[in-house]
Design a protein around this motif. Structure first.
Motif, PDB file in Angstrom:
ATOM      1  N   ASN A 106       0.784  -1.127   0.045  1.00 21.88           N
ATOM      2  CA  ASN A 106       0.041  -0.007   0.036  1.00 21.88           C
ATOM      3  C   ASN A 106       0.632   1.372  -0.063  1.00 21.88           C
ATOM      4  O   ASN A 106       2.193   1.315   0.243  1.00 21.88           O
ATOM      5  CB  ASN A 106      -1.081   0.114   1.550  1.00 21.88           C
ATOM      6  CG  ASN A 106      -2.006  -1.037   1.056  1.00 21.88           C
ATOM      7  OD1 ASN A 106      -3.136  -0.918   0.637  1.00 21.88           O
ATOM      8  ND2 ASN A 106      -1.737  -2.328   1.803  1.00 21.88           N
ATOM      9  N   ASN A 111      -1.073   6.805   3.749  1.00 22.32           N
ATOM     10  CA  ASN A 111      -1.995   5.950   4.266  1.00 22.32           C
ATOM     11  C   ASN A 111      -1.476   5.608   5.657  1.00 22.32           C
ATOM     12  O   ASN A 111      -0.806   4.553   6.004  1.00 22.32           O
ATOM     13  CB  ASN A 111      -2.145   4.709   3.347  1.00 22.32           C
ATOM     14  CG  ASN A 111      -3.477   3.927   3.529  1.00 22.32           C
ATOM     15  OD1 ASN A 111      -3.946   3.936   4.853  1.00 22.32           O
ATOM     16  ND2 ASN A 111      -3.850   3.202   2.817  1.00 22.32           N
ATOM     17  N   GLY A 113      -3.578   4.182   7.656  1.00 26.53           N
ATOM     18  CA  GLY A 113      -4.152   2.831   8.364  1.00 26.53           C
ATOM     19  C   GLY A 113      -3.220   1.835   7.984  1.00 26.53           C
ATOM     20  O   GLY A 113      -2.982   0.881   8.556  1.00 26.53           O
ATOM     21  N   ALA A 114      -2.508   1.963   6.529  1.00 25.34           N
ATOM     22  CA  ALA A 114      -1.513   0.939   6.151  1.00 25.34           C
ATOM     23  C   ALA A 114      -0.385   0.899   7.061  1.00 25.34           C
ATOM     24  O   ALA A 114       0.157  -0.282   7.180  1.00 25.34           O
ATOM     25  CB  ALA A 114      -1.113   1.150   4.785  1.00 25.34           C
ATOM     26  N   LEU A 117      -0.983  -1.068  10.171  1.00 27.20           N
ATOM     27  CA  LEU A 117      -1.219  -2.446   9.689  1.00 27.20           C
ATOM     28  C   LEU A 117       0.299  -3.084   9.549  1.00 27.20           C
ATOM     29  O   LEU A 117       0.445  -3.958  10.264  1.00 27.20           O
ATOM     30  CB  LEU A 117      -2.031  -2.667   8.423  1.00 27.20           C
ATOM     31  CG  LEU A 117      -2.033  -3.950   7.800  1.00 27.20           C
ATOM     32  CD1 LEU A 117      -2.991  -4.875   8.836  1.00 27.20           C
ATOM     33  CD2 LEU A 117      -2.721  -3.995   6.650  1.00 27.20           C
TER      34      LEU A 117
ATOM     35  N   ASN B   6      -7.031   6.216   4.600  1.00 25.38           N
ATOM     36  CA  ASN B   6      -7.042   4.798   5.381  1.00 25.38           C
ATOM     37  C   ASN B   6      -7.398   3.774   4.639  1.00 25.38           C
ATOM     38  O   ASN B   6      -7.757   2.727   5.110  1.00 25.38           O
ATOM     39  CB  ASN B   6      -7.977   4.969   6.463  1.00 25.38           C
ATOM     40  CG  ASN B   6      -7.313   5.696   7.779  1.00 25.38           C
ATOM     41  OD1 ASN B   6      -5.841   5.567   8.098  1.00 25.38           O
ATOM     42  ND2 ASN B   6      -7.837   6.650   8.407  1.00 25.38           N
ATOM     43  N   LEU B   8      -7.589   0.497   2.430  1.00 25.09           N
ATOM     44  CA  LEU B   8      -6.650  -0.482   1.974  1.00 25.09           C
ATOM     45  C   LEU B   8      -6.913  -0.958   0.943  1.00 25.09           C
ATOM     46  O   LEU B   8      -7.961  -1.205   0.245  1.00 25.09           O
ATOM     47  CB  LEU B   8      -6.385  -1.503   3.139  1.00 25.09           C
ATOM     48  CG  LEU B   8      -6.172  -0.967   4.456  1.00 25.09           C
ATOM     49  CD1 LEU B   8      -6.338  -2.056   5.429  1.00 25.09           C
ATOM     50  CD2 LEU B   8      -4.789  -0.670   4.563  1.00 25.09           C
ATOM     51  N   THR B  12      -4.968  -6.480   0.472  1.00 24.08           N
ATOM     52  CA  THR B  12      -4.611  -6.543   1.775  1.00 24.08           C
ATOM     53  C   THR B  12      -5.746  -6.838   2.491  1.00 24.08           C
ATOM     54  O   THR B  12      -5.580  -7.650   3.578  1.00 24.08           O
ATOM     55  CB  THR B  12      -4.071  -4.773   1.856  1.00 24.08           C
ATOM     56  OG1 THR B  12      -3.294  -4.607   1.145  1.00 24.08           O
ATOM     57  CG2 THR B  12      -3.669  -4.608   3.459  1.00 24.08           C
ATOM     58  N   GLU B  75     -12.345  -1.312   6.780  1.00 25.34           N
ATOM     59  CA  GLU B  75     -11.597  -0.131   7.589  1.00 25.34           C
ATOM     60  C   GLU B  75     -10.120  -0.750   8.023  1.00 25.34           C
ATOM     61  O   GLU B  75     -10.328  -1.741   8.527  1.00 25.34           O
ATOM     62  CB  GLU B  75     -12.168   0.503   8.530  1.00 25.34           C
ATOM     63  CG  GLU B  75     -13.008   1.627   8.182  1.00 25.34           C
ATOM     64  CD  GLU B  75     -13.905   2.287   9.518  1.00 25.34           C
ATOM     65  OE1 GLU B  75     -13.360   2.473  10.438  1.00 25.34           O
ATOM     66  OE2 GLU B  75     -15.097   2.691   9.359  1.00 25.34           O
ATOM     67  N   ALA B  76      -9.102   0.195   7.818  1.00 27.25           N
ATOM     68  CA  ALA B  76      -7.894  -0.310   8.482  1.00 27.25           C
ATOM     69  C   ALA B  76      -7.734  -0.606   9.815  1.00 27.25           C
ATOM     70  O   ALA B  76      -7.205  -1.749  10.187  1.00 27.25           O
ATOM     71  CB  ALA B  76      -6.845   0.728   8.158  1.00 27.25           C
TER      72      ALA B  76
END
Lengths: 150, 102
Positions: A106, A111, A113-114, A117, B6, B8, B12, B75-76
């Motif tokens: 990603n 990002n 959120g990525a 993660l 956010n 993905l 993923t 959502e992430a």
């Protein structure tokens, strides 16, 4: 043993990814470390597969005599707890390491959120790899103690 | 200007959910093969070693579930919680099982 070498390599690569992700520059910066993150994520996956295949071959081919030795020795937990859990936890470690390059593909600079993660997955890999390395040490200790008790 | 996102990619999300499903199957197979001799024998018979069949099944579930979840979006933050919870719980089931039954 080759699988320990590759396993430690995977642990170090995952730690590298974790630290790099903590330092991903914001979107306005052109000097991104995303290339290194993706490269080390792939390295972690390759090293884990190498460790899994080498360790799996050793386990299936050579472990049986060690097992009977451990079970007759003073530390049977080395097999009944440490080896039994290790042989199944490494499968989860393999899944996580295989997933890491996918998560890292990603756009990490843009990002949040990525990034979180990848932090989570690389952190889990590092912890689980450390745990299984420790279990390996306990299994070796079980064999040593059984031989000393003979 | 804040251009952070956010969202993905679909692989993923798909492989993330597949990872959780495969981890759960891994833990369930551990309990099943240790508690039911027929399962252990079937795994042993399939490839000559129970652990090889066990690992092959888990990897197969990982691949198949990634296909099944290929159109899912998530959502992430929710995916991270699902992965961490799934992996930690599956790991705890395996360790707790051998601590109690081993």
């Amino acid at each position: 043993m080759a699988h320990v070498f590759f396993g430690v390599g995977c642990l170090l690569a995952a730690l590298w990814v974790f630290v790099e992700v903590l330092n991903v520059p914001n979107i306005a910066t052109s000097n991104s470390n995303t290339g290194r993150i993706r490269g080390m994520s792939k390295a972690a996956a390759v090293l884990m597969w190498a460790s899994f295949l080498a360790g799996g071959y050793w386990y299936v081919t050579f472990y049986k005599p060690d097992k009977s030795l451990i079970l007759k020795g003073p530390l049977p937990l080395a097999h009944s707890l440490f080896m039994e859990t290790k042989e199944h936890l490494v499968i989860m470690l393999l899944l996580l390491a295989t997933y890491l390059p996918i998560a890292a593909s990603n756009n990490l600079s843009a990002n949040r959120g990525a990034r979180q993660l990848v932090l989570g997955v690389s952190g889990l890999i590092a912890l689980l790899a450390l745990w299984t390395e420790g279990e390996g040490a306990m299994i070796a200790m079980g064999v040593k103690m059984a031989l000393l008790a003979k | 200007m804040n251009s952070e996102t956010n969202k993905l990619s679909q692989p993923t999300v798909a492989f993330g959910l597949a990872l959780v499903a495969a981890s759960a199957v891994n833990a369930a197979l551990v309990v099943a093969k240790e508690k039911i001799p027929a399962v252990q024998n079937a795994l042993q018979y399939a490839t000559g070693h129970h652990w090889i069949t066990h690992a092959a099944i888990v990897l197969l579930v990982f691949g198949v579930c990634a296909g099944i979840f290929s159109r899912r979006t998530m959502e992430a933050s929710k995916l991270i919680k699902t992965i961490v919870a799934g992996v930690v719980l599956s790991g705890l089931v395996i360790v707790a099982f051998y601590l109690i039954a081993g």
